[in-house]
Design a protein around this motif. Structure first.
Motif, PDB file in Angstrom:
ATOM      1  N   SER A 117       0.935  -0.993   0.118  1.00 63.55           N
ATOM      2  CA  SER A 117       0.162   0.213   0.252  1.00 63.55           C
ATOM      3  C   SER A 117       1.424   1.217   0.451  1.00 63.55           C
ATOM      4  O   SER A 117       2.141   1.302   0.835  1.00 63.55           O
ATOM      5  CB  SER A 117      -1.046   0.245   1.207  1.00 63.55           C
ATOM      6  N   GLU A 153      -8.010  -0.746  -3.249  1.00 64.20           N
ATOM      7  CA  GLU A 153      -6.391  -0.443  -2.648  1.00 64.20           C
ATOM      8  C   GLU A 153      -6.602  -0.262  -1.539  1.00 64.20           C
ATOM      9  O   GLU A 153      -5.708  -0.204  -0.452  1.00 64.20           O
ATOM     10  CB  GLU A 153      -5.821   1.071  -3.542  1.00 64.20           C
ATOM     11  N   LYS A 154      -8.385   0.891  -1.496  1.00 62.67           N
ATOM     12  CA  LYS A 154      -8.538   0.539   0.019  1.00 62.67           C
ATOM     13  C   LYS A 154      -8.801  -0.909   1.313  1.00 62.67           C
ATOM     14  O   LYS A 154      -8.159  -1.404   1.861  1.00 62.67           O
ATOM     15  CB  LYS A 154      -9.756   1.575  -0.044  1.00 62.67           C
ATOM     16  N   ARG A 155      -9.417  -1.831  -0.149  1.00 61.00           N
ATOM     17  CA  ARG A 155      -9.220  -3.375   0.621  1.00 61.00           C
ATOM     18  C   ARG A 155      -7.522  -4.159   0.534  1.00 61.00           C
ATOM     19  O   ARG A 155      -7.697  -4.639   2.037  1.00 61.00           O
ATOM     20  CB  ARG A 155      -9.950  -4.273  -0.137  1.00 61.00           C
ATOM     21  N   LYS A 198       0.041 -14.869   6.323  1.00 70.02           N
ATOM     22  CA  LYS A 198      -0.889 -14.285   5.836  1.00 70.02           C
ATOM     23  C   LYS A 198      -1.612 -15.311   4.237  1.00 70.02           C
ATOM     24  O   LYS A 198      -2.687 -15.036   3.926  1.00 70.02           O
ATOM     25  CB  LYS A 198      -0.606 -13.237   4.330  1.00 70.02           C
ATOM     26  N   ALA A 241      -4.659  -2.114   1.244  1.00 64.73           N
ATOM     27  CA  ALA A 241      -3.944  -1.797   2.589  1.00 64.73           C
ATOM     28  C   ALA A 241      -4.483  -1.978   3.513  1.00 64.73           C
ATOM     29  O   ALA A 241      -3.143  -1.999   4.864  1.00 64.73           O
ATOM     30  CB  ALA A 241      -4.403   0.090   2.578  1.00 64.73           C
ATOM     31  N   ALA A 242      -5.455  -3.542   3.910  1.00 66.83           N
ATOM     32  CA  ALA A 242      -5.237  -3.342   4.956  1.00 66.83           C
ATOM     33  C   ALA A 242      -5.000  -4.973   4.984  1.00 66.83           C
ATOM     34  O   ALA A 242      -5.186  -5.889   5.758  1.00 66.83           O
ATOM     35  CB  ALA A 242      -7.293  -4.013   5.148  1.00 66.83           C
ATOM     36  N   ALA A 243      -4.264  -5.392   3.477  1.00 61.66           N
ATOM     37  CA  ALA A 243      -3.815  -6.538   3.977  1.00 61.66           C
ATOM     38  C   ALA A 243      -4.552  -8.129   4.605  1.00 61.66           C
ATOM     39  O   ALA A 243      -3.990  -8.359   4.941  1.00 61.66           O
ATOM     40  CB  ALA A 243      -2.114  -6.967   5.002  1.00 61.66           C
ATOM     41  N   PRO A 244      -5.184  -7.893   3.287  1.00 61.43           N
ATOM     42  CA  PRO A 244      -6.118  -9.013   3.369  1.00 61.43           C
ATOM     43  C   PRO A 244      -5.301 -10.770   3.086  1.00 61.43           C
ATOM     44  O   PRO A 244      -4.699 -10.334   2.400  1.00 61.43           O
ATOM     45  CB  PRO A 244      -7.233  -8.755   2.816  1.00 61.43           C
TER      46      PRO A 244
END
Length: 347
Positions: free
Chosen positions: A183, A277-279, A311, A281-284
């Motif tokens: 991110s 990108e918001k999703r 992860k 940025a949460a490192a899914p």
């Protein structure tokens, strides 16, 4: 792998007789396949394998160039290259995977090879999410609902993103250097000096001097990165030249520069990808079956395997490939990469 796919593979393997038979049946896009059997050039060195035919298809904002090998009805594998490399990183590995009954598709990413933007008005965007959107668009254009994904460098990050955001489209994953989703927030945080040093080219690309320098010296630049990232890989001029042709793409410099500037927050990307990108940025987490590979001589910036193991929450294995294998693992260790693809398909 489902029972249905297993049965289909058994039928394919039985009819193809794997090996020479497989080549005769399904590897229509392959040239110099005999190089794996010891074909030599005039100097006595092995001839680098190459793709004979590059297909083109409109997909999303691109007309994508891609190689395809293997039986048309086989389970699909999509292989994604990185920078500064091209589809030939998978030339030998593709043959091995196709010989096991798989349909292997290897696209040029945006800014490489014969892939072109359909409109001159489209922003030459290199942000991480857009490359994954390109893969989904390619799958839709080829009417592929689900595929095994494999990649390294940009390609591994892109495959990670597809697996994380569209797991229904990703059967399984082989990711060189593991979890690479990032991110702008993470990219903006300073690292220890030694780690910052390894990202010298990212800072160079942040300047206009760097853009001009890459434009003027892209082949010399790429060859230097190959040498630094894979210090024990003795590639020859023919091998490099085969991939360097992909850097003549008219959008190559713009996409590469934007990719690295976006990571530092110096390029804003496009608003339509903000939600993705918001999703990211949460490192899914990634739930699909995964094998992470690493070379024991990877000279490029890369995370330690222990740092990303958590992860991957589905079936997971990590392997370090020995023997002086660097960053371009699929090309330097094609058998190990191909074995991982075939193995993860069975998870």
């Amino acid at each position: 792998m489902s029972d249905g796919i297993n049965r289909r593979r058994r039928r394919l393997l039985g009819s193809a007789a794997i090996g020479v038979g497989a080549l005769n049946l399904g590897l229509n896009g392959w040239a110099n396949a005999q190089s794996l059997a010891g074909d030599k050039n005039s100097s006595g060195a092995p001839r680098p394998a190459s793709f004979a035919t590059i297909r083109q298809i409109d997909a999303g904002v691109l007309n994508i160039g891609y190689a395809e090998v293997g039986p048309a009805e086989g389970p699909v594998v999509i292989l994604l290259h990185g920078w500064p490399y091209d589809i030939h990183s998978f030339a030998d590995a593709s043959l091995r995977i196709a010989s096991a009954g798989y349909r292997v598709i290897v696209p040029h990413l945006r800014g490489y090879g014969t892939t072109r933007f359909l409109s001159s008005e489209t922003i030459r965007n290199g942000q991480q999410s857009v490359l994954a959107v390109d893969v989904i668009a390619l799958m839709d254009a080829l009417k592929i609902q689900r595929a095994i994904l494999g990649g390294f460098d940009w390609g591994a990050r892109t495959a990670n993103i597809v697996a994380a955001l569209w797991p229904q489209r990703c059967q399984a994953l082989v990711s060189v250097s593991g979890y690479l989703i990032g991110s702008q927030g993470v990219g903006g945080k300073p690292l220890p000096p030694k780690a910052e040093l390894s990202w010298w080219y990212q800072f160079y690309f942040a300047t206009e001097r760097g853009r001009q320098g890459y434009e003027a010296n892209r082949n010399d630049f790429a060859k230097l990165i190959w040498q630094l990232a894979s210090p024990k890989w003795s590639f020859d001029d023919a091998t490099f030249a085969r991939s360097a042709a992909a850097f003549e793409n008219p959008d190559h410099v713009a996409v590469v520069i934007d990719n690295y500037r976006w990571r530092l927050g110096l390029s804003s990307g496009e608003p339509q990808y903000d939600a993705l990108e918001k999703r990211l940025a949460a490192a899914p987490v990634i739930s699909v079956p995964t094998i992470a590979l690493e070379g024991d001589a990877n000279g490029a910036p890369h995370p330690e395997p222990a740092s990303y193991a958590g992860k991957f929450v589905g079936s997971y294995a990590q392997r370090t490939i020995g023997g002086g294998i660097g960053h371009n693992l699929p090309q330097e260790a094609p058998q190990a990469f191909a074995d991982a693809i075939v193995e993860v398909a069975r998870y």
